[in-house]
Design a protein around this motif. Structure first.
Motif, PDB file in Angstrom:
ATOM      1  N   VAL A   1       4.816 -12.406  -7.059  1.00  0.00           N
ATOM      2  CA  VAL A   1       4.006 -12.795  -8.219  1.00  0.00           C
ATOM      3  C   VAL A   1       4.038 -11.675  -9.263  1.00  0.00           C
ATOM      4  O   VAL A   1       4.267 -11.920 -10.456  1.00  0.00           O
ATOM      5  CB  VAL A   1       2.548 -13.110  -7.802  1.00  0.00           C
ATOM      6  N   MET A   2       3.826 -10.441  -8.824  1.00  0.00           N
ATOM      7  CA  MET A   2       3.848  -9.305  -9.755  1.00  0.00           C
ATOM      8  C   MET A   2       5.243  -9.134 -10.368  1.00  0.00           C
ATOM      9  O   MET A   2       5.378  -8.846 -11.553  1.00  0.00           O
ATOM     10  CB  MET A   2       3.397  -8.022  -9.057  1.00  0.00           C
ATOM     11  N   TYR A   3       6.268  -9.328  -9.555  1.00  0.00           N
ATOM     12  CA  TYR A   3       7.638  -9.195 -10.056  1.00  0.00           C
ATOM     13  C   TYR A   3       7.954 -10.304 -11.058  1.00  0.00           C
ATOM     14  O   TYR A   3       8.579 -10.059 -12.089  1.00  0.00           O
ATOM     15  CB  TYR A   3       8.631  -9.200  -8.890  1.00  0.00           C
ATOM     16  N   GLN A   4       7.482 -11.510 -10.772  1.00  0.00           N
ATOM     17  CA  GLN A   4       7.686 -12.630 -11.690  1.00  0.00           C
ATOM     18  C   GLN A   4       7.032 -12.325 -13.046  1.00  0.00           C
ATOM     19  O   GLN A   4       7.612 -12.594 -14.101  1.00  0.00           O
ATOM     20  CB  GLN A   4       7.104 -13.904 -11.078  1.00  0.00           C
ATOM     21  N   GLN A   5       5.853 -11.739 -13.015  1.00  0.00           N
ATOM     22  CA  GLN A   5       5.175 -11.353 -14.257  1.00  0.00           C
ATOM     23  C   GLN A   5       5.973 -10.281 -14.997  1.00  0.00           C
ATOM     24  O   GLN A   5       6.084 -10.299 -16.220  1.00  0.00           O
ATOM     25  CB  GLN A   5       3.751 -10.867 -13.961  1.00  0.00           C
TER      26      GLN A   5
ATOM     27  N   MET B   1       4.571 -12.520  -0.949  1.00  0.00           N
ATOM     28  CA  MET B   1       4.194 -13.415  -2.032  1.00  0.00           C
ATOM     29  C   MET B   1       3.554 -12.678  -3.204  1.00  0.00           C
ATOM     30  O   MET B   1       3.910 -12.902  -4.354  1.00  0.00           O
ATOM     31  CB  MET B   1       3.268 -14.521  -1.527  1.00  0.00           C
ATOM     32  N   MET B   2       2.603 -11.800  -2.932  1.00  0.00           N
ATOM     33  CA  MET B   2       1.937 -11.085  -4.028  1.00  0.00           C
ATOM     34  C   MET B   2       2.915 -10.170  -4.764  1.00  0.00           C
ATOM     35  O   MET B   2       2.847 -10.031  -5.984  1.00  0.00           O
ATOM     36  CB  MET B   2       0.730 -10.297  -3.522  1.00  0.00           C
ATOM     37  N   ASP B   3       3.830  -9.566  -4.033  1.00  0.00           N
ATOM     38  CA  ASP B   3       4.856  -8.739  -4.674  1.00  0.00           C
ATOM     39  C   ASP B   3       5.724  -9.598  -5.589  1.00  0.00           C
ATOM     40  O   ASP B   3       6.081  -9.182  -6.691  1.00  0.00           O
ATOM     41  CB  ASP B   3       5.730  -8.057  -3.624  1.00  0.00           C
TER      42      ASP B   3
ATOM     43  N   LYS C   1       6.320 -15.624   2.498  1.00  0.00           N
ATOM     44  CA  LYS C   1       4.857 -15.490   2.449  1.00  0.00           C
ATOM     45  C   LYS C   1       4.387 -14.028   2.527  1.00  0.00           C
ATOM     46  O   LYS C   1       3.503 -13.630   1.770  1.00  0.00           O
ATOM     47  CB  LYS C   1       4.206 -16.323   3.548  1.00  0.00           C
TER      48      LYS C   1
END
Length: 152
Positions: free
Chosen positions: A45-49, A41-43, A38
């Motif tokens: 999300v950016m890495y997944q993109q 999480m935002m990191d 958690k």
């Protein structure tokens, strides 16, 4: 090195959502460790993109694929080279493979009001003494901290 061996399926579910936890086995000690995702999480999300934009989604199982051989994960030497380049860009000459773990542990220690038990568990250490030594909090450091306390 343990995080480098994570697979995308360890972090993302079948629908691409980020899982709450990932599990690794410590290569050095053989102990299992749970990673709470958690806070990053935002990191993720950016890495997944980034993985999608660069053609790694669906073409490799690894969370951190090698750029030259995507069927393998990056190794410790590649990660060290990446960290060294980042250190050069930021004019930090001590940025290495272990720096992030140690810095993160120290920040948790301070921000958790010096909860050494929490840090010990996060690092998967077997004793508080080992964790204090890892953080560089030897007797001299502790005495310097104590010198600043008003026992009044």
């Amino acid at each position: 090195s343990d995080v480098l061996r994570l697979k995308q399926a360890d972090v993302f579910d079948d629908y691409g959502a980020i899982k709450q936890h990932a599990f690794i086995k410590d290569k050095k000690t053989g102990k299992r460790n749970t990673l709470y995702l958690k806070p990053v999480m935002m990191d993720l999300v950016m890495y997944q993109q980034w993985l999608k934009r660069n053609g790694y989604e669906g073409t490799t199982e690894w969370l951190f694929p090698s750029t030259t051989r995507p069927q393998k994960h990056i190794d410790e030497r590649q990660f060290y080279n990446v960290m060294a380049k980042v250190g050069d860009l930021l004019d930090i000459n001590y940025l290495g493979t272990h720096t992030m773990r140690k810095t993160g542990a120290y920040r948790v220690y301070v921000q958790s009001n010096y909860n050494i038990g929490l840090v010990m568990k996060l690092l998967n250490h077997s004793s508080e003494a080992m964790t204090l030594a890892y953080l560089g909090l030897d007797q001299v450091s502790r005495e310097h901290m104590l010198d600043k306390i008003d026992f009044g």
